[in-house]
Scaffold this motif. Structure first.
Motif, PDB file in Angstrom:
ATOM      1  N   GLU A  39       0.960  -1.124  -0.012  1.00  0.00           N
ATOM      2  CA  GLU A  39       0.146   0.077   0.102  1.00  0.00           C
ATOM      3  C   GLU A  39       0.771   1.273  -0.020  1.00  0.00           C
ATOM      4  OE1 GLU A  39      -2.752  -0.149   3.106  1.00  0.00           O
ATOM      5  OE2 GLU A  39      -3.744  -1.915   2.379  1.00  0.00           O
ATOM      6  N   PHE A  40       1.866   1.078   0.789  1.00  0.00           N
ATOM      7  CA  PHE A  40       2.814   2.348   0.760  1.00  0.00           C
ATOM      8  C   PHE A  40       3.508   2.559  -0.524  1.00  0.00           C
ATOM      9  CE2 PHE A  40       7.040   4.110   1.458  1.00  0.00           C
ATOM     10  CZ  PHE A  40       6.848   5.300   2.129  1.00  0.00           C
ATOM     11  N   LYS A  41       3.817   1.669  -1.244  1.00  0.00           N
ATOM     12  CA  LYS A  41       4.406   1.736  -2.741  1.00  0.00           C
ATOM     13  C   LYS A  41       3.270   2.289  -3.686  1.00  0.00           C
ATOM     14  CE  LYS A  41       8.021  -1.653  -2.430  1.00  0.00           C
ATOM     15  NZ  LYS A  41       8.624  -2.896  -3.361  1.00  0.00           N
ATOM     16  N   HIS A  43       0.645   4.080  -2.749  1.00  0.00           N
ATOM     17  CA  HIS A  43       0.467   5.443  -2.521  1.00  0.00           C
ATOM     18  C   HIS A  43       1.601   6.337  -3.221  1.00  0.00           C
ATOM     19  CE1 HIS A  43      -3.325   5.154  -0.659  1.00  0.00           C
ATOM     20  NE2 HIS A  43      -3.008   4.064   0.262  1.00  0.00           N
ATOM     21  N   THR A  44       2.642   6.082  -2.788  1.00  0.00           N
ATOM     22  CA  THR A  44       3.950   6.667  -3.258  1.00  0.00           C
ATOM     23  C   THR A  44       4.063   6.906  -4.728  1.00  0.00           C
ATOM     24  OG1 THR A  44       5.279   5.918  -1.519  1.00  0.00           O
ATOM     25  CG2 THR A  44       6.427   6.747  -3.095  1.00  0.00           C
ATOM     26  N   ALA A  45       3.706   5.957  -5.388  1.00  0.00           N
ATOM     27  CA  ALA A  45       3.556   5.857  -6.893  1.00  0.00           C
ATOM     28  C   ALA A  45       2.554   7.044  -7.582  1.00  0.00           C
ATOM     29  CB  ALA A  45       3.388   4.585  -7.478  1.00  0.00           C
ATOM     30  N   ASN A  46       1.274   7.031  -6.642  1.00  0.00           N
ATOM     31  CA  ASN A  46       0.151   7.970  -6.739  1.00  0.00           C
ATOM     32  C   ASN A  46       0.616   9.353  -6.731  1.00  0.00           C
ATOM     33  OD1 ASN A  46      -2.201   8.941  -7.489  1.00  0.00           O
ATOM     34  ND2 ASN A  46      -3.113   8.538  -5.489  1.00  0.00           N
ATOM     35  N   ILE A  47       1.162   9.722  -5.604  1.00  0.00           N
ATOM     36  CA  ILE A  47       1.830  10.992  -5.227  1.00  0.00           C
ATOM     37  C   ILE A  47       2.648  11.482  -6.354  1.00  0.00           C
ATOM     38  CG2 ILE A  47       3.044  12.422  -3.645  1.00  0.00           C
ATOM     39  CD1 ILE A  47       1.586  10.593  -1.400  1.00  0.00           C
ATOM     40  N   THR A  48       3.666  10.574  -6.616  1.00  0.00           N
ATOM     41  CA  THR A  48       4.785  10.695  -7.658  1.00  0.00           C
ATOM     42  C   THR A  48       3.944  11.170  -9.008  1.00  0.00           C
ATOM     43  OG1 THR A  48       6.224   9.401  -6.597  1.00  0.00           O
ATOM     44  CG2 THR A  48       6.869  10.086  -8.855  1.00  0.00           C
TER      45      THR A  48
END
Length: 59
Positions: A39-41, A43-48
Motif C-alpha cells: 500500500e505504501f508503494k 500511494h508513493t507512486a500515486n503521489i509521484t
C-alpha cells in the motif's frame, strides 16, 4: 554501517521475532507487513505521478 542489513543481522532479527511472537503469529505479521509495504508503494507512486503531472502542466 546503518545502510545495509547483512545475513547475520537478518537471522538475528528473525530469531528474536520468533521468540517474541511465536511461530503461529509470524505468518500473520509477515502478511500484514507485506500488505502495508504494498500500500505504501502504491500511494508513493500515486503521489509521484500527481507531482509529475503538475510540474508538466507548469511547463
Amino acid at each position: 554501517m546503518f545502510g545495509k542489513l547483512g545475513p547475520t543481522e537478518l537471522i538475528l532479527i528473525l530469531v528474536i521475532a520468533l521468540v517474541v511472537f511465536g511461530p503461529s503469529k509470524l505468518p500473520e505479521i509477515g502478511k500484514a507487513l507485506g500488505k502495508g509495504v504494498k500500500e505504501f508503494k502504491a500511494h508513493t507512486a500515486n503521489i509521484t505521478s500527481e507531482i509529475t503531472g503538475e510540474v508538466d502542466k507548469k511547463d
